[in-house]
Design a protein around this motif. Structure first.
Motif, PDB file in Angstrom:
ATOM      1  N   ARG A   1      23.483  23.040  91.556  1.00 26.53           N
ATOM      2  CA  ARG A   1      22.496  23.929  92.155  1.00 26.53           C
ATOM      3  C   ARG A   1      23.138  25.306  92.313  1.00 26.53           C
ATOM      4  O   ARG A   1      24.330  25.418  92.582  1.00 26.53           O
ATOM      5  CB  ARG A   1      22.029  23.410  93.524  1.00 26.53           C
ATOM      6  CG  ARG A   1      21.306  22.064  93.430  1.00 26.53           C
ATOM      7  CD  ARG A   1      21.003  21.518  94.818  1.00 26.53           C
ATOM      8  NE  ARG A   1      20.054  22.342  95.545  1.00 26.53           N
ATOM      9  CZ  ARG A   1      18.731  22.281  95.396  1.00 26.53           C
ATOM     10  NH1 ARG A   1      18.193  21.425  94.530  1.00 26.53           N
ATOM     11  NH2 ARG A   1      17.926  23.045  96.098  1.00 26.53           N
TER      12      ARG A   1
ATOM     13  N   ASN B   1      14.615  13.914  88.156  1.00 29.61           N
ATOM     14  CA  ASN B   1      15.773  14.283  88.985  1.00 29.61           C
ATOM     15  C   ASN B   1      15.777  15.765  89.344  1.00 29.61           C
ATOM     16  O   ASN B   1      16.756  16.291  89.858  1.00 29.61           O
ATOM     17  CB  ASN B   1      17.076  13.935  88.270  1.00 29.61           C
ATOM     18  CG  ASN B   1      17.292  14.772  87.013  1.00 29.61           C
ATOM     19  OD1 ASN B   1      16.333  15.125  86.321  1.00 29.61           O
ATOM     20  ND2 ASN B   1      18.532  15.096  86.720  1.00 29.61           N
TER      21      ASN B   1
ATOM     22  N   GLU C   1      18.190  20.784  89.876  1.00 25.68           N
ATOM     23  CA  GLU C   1      18.412  19.367  90.122  1.00 25.68           C
ATOM     24  C   GLU C   1      18.287  19.099  91.623  1.00 25.68           C
ATOM     25  O   GLU C   1      18.677  19.922  92.448  1.00 25.68           O
ATOM     26  CB  GLU C   1      19.799  18.953  89.635  1.00 25.68           C
ATOM     27  CG  GLU C   1      19.958  19.010  88.126  1.00 25.68           C
ATOM     28  CD  GLU C   1      21.338  18.569  87.671  1.00 25.68           C
ATOM     29  OE1 GLU C   1      22.232  18.422  88.541  1.00 25.68           O
ATOM     30  OE2 GLU C   1      21.525  18.369  86.462  1.00 25.68           O
ATOM     31  N   LYS C   2      17.726  17.940  91.961  1.00 24.18           N
ATOM     32  CA  LYS C   2      17.613  17.577  93.369  1.00 24.18           C
ATOM     33  C   LYS C   2      18.989  17.362  93.980  1.00 24.18           C
ATOM     34  O   LYS C   2      19.246  17.714  95.122  1.00 24.18           O
ATOM     35  CB  LYS C   2      16.759  16.308  93.516  1.00 24.18           C
ATOM     36  CG  LYS C   2      15.303  16.499  93.114  1.00 24.18           C
ATOM     37  CD  LYS C   2      14.539  15.176  93.196  1.00 24.18           C
ATOM     38  CE  LYS C   2      13.111  15.339  92.743  1.00 24.18           C
ATOM     39  NZ  LYS C   2      12.376  14.050  92.741  1.00 24.18           N
ATOM     40  N   GLU C   3      19.870  16.781  93.201  1.00 24.61           N
ATOM     41  CA  GLU C   3      21.260  16.599  93.597  1.00 24.61           C
ATOM     42  C   GLU C   3      22.139  17.034  92.424  1.00 24.61           C
ATOM     43  O   GLU C   3      21.710  17.041  91.288  1.00 24.61           O
ATOM     44  CB  GLU C   3      21.537  15.134  93.955  1.00 24.61           C
ATOM     45  CG  GLU C   3      20.705  14.624  95.129  1.00 24.61           C
ATOM     46  CD  GLU C   3      20.987  13.166  95.456  1.00 24.61           C
ATOM     47  OE1 GLU C   3      21.836  12.569  94.776  1.00 24.61           O
ATOM     48  OE2 GLU C   3      20.350  12.643  96.384  1.00 24.61           O
ATOM     49  N   GLY C   4      23.376  17.391  92.709  1.00 23.83           N
ATOM     50  CA  GLY C   4      24.257  17.811  91.629  1.00 23.83           C
ATOM     51  C   GLY C   4      24.295  19.321  91.526  1.00 23.83           C
ATOM     52  O   GLY C   4      24.413  20.022  92.534  1.00 23.83           O
TER      53      GLY C   4
END
Length: 220
Positions: A26, A5, A21-24
């Motif tokens: 940052r 992830n 994280e790729k999403e969430g």
């Protein structure tokens, strides 16, 4: 080393990379702006409070003659991410990650020892959040759930040497709070930089000096 992830992103500074994280969760442009605002004297020692993924401490170290940096982060997932970033960049000998609450962290890493303390704190004041569901990484980073502004400033005052500098970023609505609390803990506001925003309240960055004389410089 990098989880499914996560991704490895170029910080575009000294060939340094950071795990995100790729999403969430940052890091934001406010963190980068704060890192660029900080100045450290040769061989200075730095503490990054609420360090998250470690981006501020890493950029400050890359842009200044820093001898050692502590990253203090309460959330274990972010502390683990920053440890792996430090290892990836080969910075193990000049960085330590401390995965503990920042309150009283001076008892572990040193009282009156540091030249610079920097913090990108939760912006939302304790008790003002209205739409927090399950407490997660982003909620803790944005809201005063595990730490308050006064906790941070009090601890900065204990960590800094006399004449050391504290740097912090926040929304303009917290500016008076920051200045009043700083003086309570012998941190004198010395420089205010305003970053205008098209999304509502401006972001402000504030530098304060432990034991400093009164006198404030304001810049845009």
């Amino acid at each position: 080393m990098i989880k499914s992830n996560e991704c490895l992103e170029d910080l575009q500074c000294n060939n340094l990379f950071i795990i995100q994280e790729k999403e969430g969760y940052r890091f934001t442009s406010d963190a980068v702006a704060l890192a660029n605002f900080v100045r450290v004297k040769p061989n200075g020692k730095v503490v990054d409070l609420c360090s998250g993924s470690g981006v501020i401490g890493i950029l400050v170290s890359a842009k200044n003659p820093v001898s050692y940096t502590y990253l203090v982060e309460i959330q274990s997932n972010l502390a683990d991410m920053s440890k792996r970033t430090i290892e990836h960049n080969g910075l193990d000998n000049v960085f330590s990650v401390v995965n503990k609450p920042l309150q009283d962290i001076h008892k572990e890493i040193g009282v009156g020892t540091f030249d610079v303390v920097v913090c990108n704190p939760p912006y939302k004041k304790s008790g003002t959040a209205t739409n927090i569901g399950a407490i997660d990484t982003i909620s803790i980073a944005k809201h005063e759930i595990t730490v308050t502004l006064e906790d941070i400033i009090r601890e900065a005052g204990k960590l800094l040497k006399f004449g050391g500098d504290f740097y912090i970023v926040n929304k303009e609505e917290r500016l008076v709070d920051m200045m009043c609390i700083m003086r309570k803990y012998q941190l004198e506001p010395k420089e205010l930089k305003i970053l205008p925003s098209t999304k509502g309240a401006s972001v402000v960055m504030l530098k304060a000096r432990k034991g400093g004389k009164s006198g404030l410089k304001i810049s845009l």
